[in-house]
Write a protein that holds these residues in place. Sequence first.
Motif, PDB file in Angstrom:
ATOM      1  N   PHE A 150    -102.375  44.486  -2.755  1.00 52.64           N
ATOM      2  CA  PHE A 150    -102.295  44.839  -1.336  1.00 52.64           C
ATOM      3  C   PHE A 150    -102.941  46.187  -1.020  1.00 52.64           C
ATOM      4  O   PHE A 150    -103.495  46.368   0.060  1.00 52.64           O
ATOM      5  CB  PHE A 150    -100.837  44.866  -0.879  1.00 52.64           C
ATOM      6  CG  PHE A 150    -100.232  43.512  -0.720  1.00 52.64           C
ATOM      7  CD1 PHE A 150    -100.406  42.784   0.446  1.00 52.64           C
ATOM      8  CD2 PHE A 150     -99.485  42.945  -1.745  1.00 52.64           C
ATOM      9  CE1 PHE A 150     -99.849  41.522   0.592  1.00 52.64           C
ATOM     10  CE2 PHE A 150     -98.925  41.677  -1.604  1.00 52.64           C
ATOM     11  CZ  PHE A 150     -99.111  40.963  -0.439  1.00 52.64           C
ATOM     12  N   ARG A 190     -91.214  45.862  -2.794  1.00 51.71           N
ATOM     13  CA  ARG A 190     -91.936  45.089  -1.771  1.00 51.71           C
ATOM     14  C   ARG A 190     -92.000  45.851  -0.450  1.00 51.71           C
ATOM     15  O   ARG A 190     -93.051  45.909   0.205  1.00 51.71           O
ATOM     16  CB  ARG A 190     -91.242  43.738  -1.584  1.00 51.71           C
ATOM     17  CG  ARG A 190     -91.998  42.775  -0.697  1.00 51.71           C
ATOM     18  CD  ARG A 190     -91.210  41.476  -0.529  1.00 51.71           C
ATOM     19  NE  ARG A 190     -92.065  40.430   0.001  1.00 51.71           N
ATOM     20  CZ  ARG A 190     -92.332  40.284   1.294  1.00 51.71           C
ATOM     21  NH1 ARG A 190     -91.819  41.124   2.175  1.00 51.71           N
ATOM     22  NH2 ARG A 190     -93.114  39.297   1.704  1.00 51.71           N
ATOM     23  N   LEU A 194     -95.613  46.980   1.200  1.00 51.24           N
ATOM     24  CA  LEU A 194     -96.047  46.440   2.483  1.00 51.24           C
ATOM     25  C   LEU A 194     -96.040  47.497   3.583  1.00 51.24           C
ATOM     26  O   LEU A 194     -96.777  47.374   4.567  1.00 51.24           O
ATOM     27  CB  LEU A 194     -95.178  45.249   2.877  1.00 51.24           C
ATOM     28  CG  LEU A 194     -95.267  44.041   1.932  1.00 51.24           C
ATOM     29  CD1 LEU A 194     -94.477  42.862   2.479  1.00 51.24           C
ATOM     30  CD2 LEU A 194     -96.720  43.645   1.682  1.00 51.24           C
ATOM     31  N   ALA A 197     -99.510  48.891   3.080  1.00 52.72           N
ATOM     32  CA  ALA A 197    -100.636  47.947   3.114  1.00 52.72           C
ATOM     33  C   ALA A 197    -101.310  47.947   4.488  1.00 52.72           C
ATOM     34  O   ALA A 197    -100.641  48.117   5.513  1.00 52.72           O
ATOM     35  CB  ALA A 197    -100.142  46.549   2.770  1.00 52.72           C
ATOM     36  N   ARG A 199    -102.865  46.367   7.856  1.00 54.91           N
ATOM     37  CA  ARG A 199    -102.273  45.302   8.662  1.00 54.91           C
ATOM     38  C   ARG A 199    -103.320  44.580   9.510  1.00 54.91           C
ATOM     39  O   ARG A 199    -104.290  45.179   9.968  1.00 54.91           O
ATOM     40  CB  ARG A 199    -101.212  45.893   9.594  1.00 54.91           C
ATOM     41  CG  ARG A 199    -100.001  46.450   8.867  1.00 54.91           C
ATOM     42  CD  ARG A 199     -99.031  45.359   8.531  1.00 54.91           C
ATOM     43  NE  ARG A 199     -97.976  45.802   7.628  1.00 54.91           N
ATOM     44  CZ  ARG A 199     -96.984  45.035   7.220  1.00 54.91           C
ATOM     45  NH1 ARG A 199     -96.916  43.788   7.636  1.00 54.91           N
ATOM     46  NH2 ARG A 199     -96.079  45.486   6.379  1.00 54.91           N
ATOM     47  N   PRO A 205     -99.652  41.639   6.623  1.00 48.73           N
ATOM     48  CA  PRO A 205    -100.442  42.464   5.701  1.00 48.73           C
ATOM     49  C   PRO A 205    -101.834  41.869   5.524  1.00 48.73           C
ATOM     50  O   PRO A 205    -102.009  40.648   5.568  1.00 48.73           O
ATOM     51  CB  PRO A 205     -99.630  42.411   4.393  1.00 48.73           C
ATOM     52  CG  PRO A 205     -98.789  41.178   4.505  1.00 48.73           C
ATOM     53  CD  PRO A 205     -98.485  41.015   5.969  1.00 48.73           C
ATOM     54  N   THR A 241    -100.996  35.204   3.508  1.00 42.50           N
ATOM     55  CA  THR A 241    -100.056  36.085   4.218  1.00 42.50           C
ATOM     56  C   THR A 241     -99.386  35.403   5.394  1.00 42.50           C
ATOM     57  O   THR A 241     -98.522  36.007   6.040  1.00 42.50           O
ATOM     58  CB  THR A 241    -100.768  37.369   4.694  1.00 42.50           C
ATOM     59  OG1 THR A 241    -101.810  37.026   5.623  1.00 42.50           O
ATOM     60  CG2 THR A 241    -101.366  38.130   3.526  1.00 42.50           C
TER      61      THR A 241
END
Length: 297
Positions: A150, A190, A194, A197, A199, A205, A241
């Motif tokens: 990611f 997680r 995220l 990450a 967007r 993500p 995703t």
Amino acid sequence: MKPPQASAQPAGDPPHRLGRPPGPISETASEAHRTWLEPVRTRLVASGLTLDTLGHRSNYSKARLSELLRGKGYYPGWAITHSVIRVLDIPVRPLRRLWMTAAEEADKGPDWIKSRISDVPMLVPDDQPVAHLGFTQTMCKPYTAYARAFLQSEQRAWKVVVETFDILWLTWDEATAMPNTPRHAWQLLRRKVLALAPRRPDGRPDLRAAAFSTIAQAQTCDLTERLHRIDVLAQFFDTITRLPPDQMDVTVLRYLCGVPDDAVPGVLGLQPAITHSLDRHARGALTQLRPIPESQE
């Protein structure tokens, strides 16, 4: 009958009494600052110490300690932070790393951080719980692979994994008291991955950049074919995703990160049967949304 004796107090300490929890953390405190401040506040409440007692043992004023515990004012130096965590018997090594990360986020330069760290003499290293050490050794590779998929940066991926392990170390007693420690740890990682990450406009993500780092496209010499492979994989990764969270995680771990099928349940903290079902449903959904490329390596 003899009257009950008062409980023993450490020499020089004021009488012990339960104190009120510290006031709420300031809204101006950054996320990285909260990451280490919240475990400190939790440990203080669990200890039953008042700010008066904490101040007496740490040699800092009640006003300064209140400011530190609420994340108000200037970012705190390492000396006062270290003094507090020693009183509360919090492991120094992981909290110091988290303190340094938050200092960077607070725009403190390397010289400032180095100077504040050098103000405190090095002590004997903390004893890392054996179970925590074993957990980090087992999860380091799959956690890093997931973060890298990611974040597309080895350094950023490693940093978020180390931060996750440090938080677990600070809260290891609470983590191991939970019904499913691996699941708790995975959800912690997680959330952090995220949160960092990139967007898509709809909030998902953005996994498309992972298409540039696959083995299949890297081994293709023909530029036109290579660009075609990247485009196909980028669209496919973008479709991943759209899956529900657990299905997405199984797919990323198995097909992007190359985690062995039998290791995925342990990484996610899920039963093998549940993981197999998630994988089957994910593959079915992806086939309907977009045909799976011949190679996702």
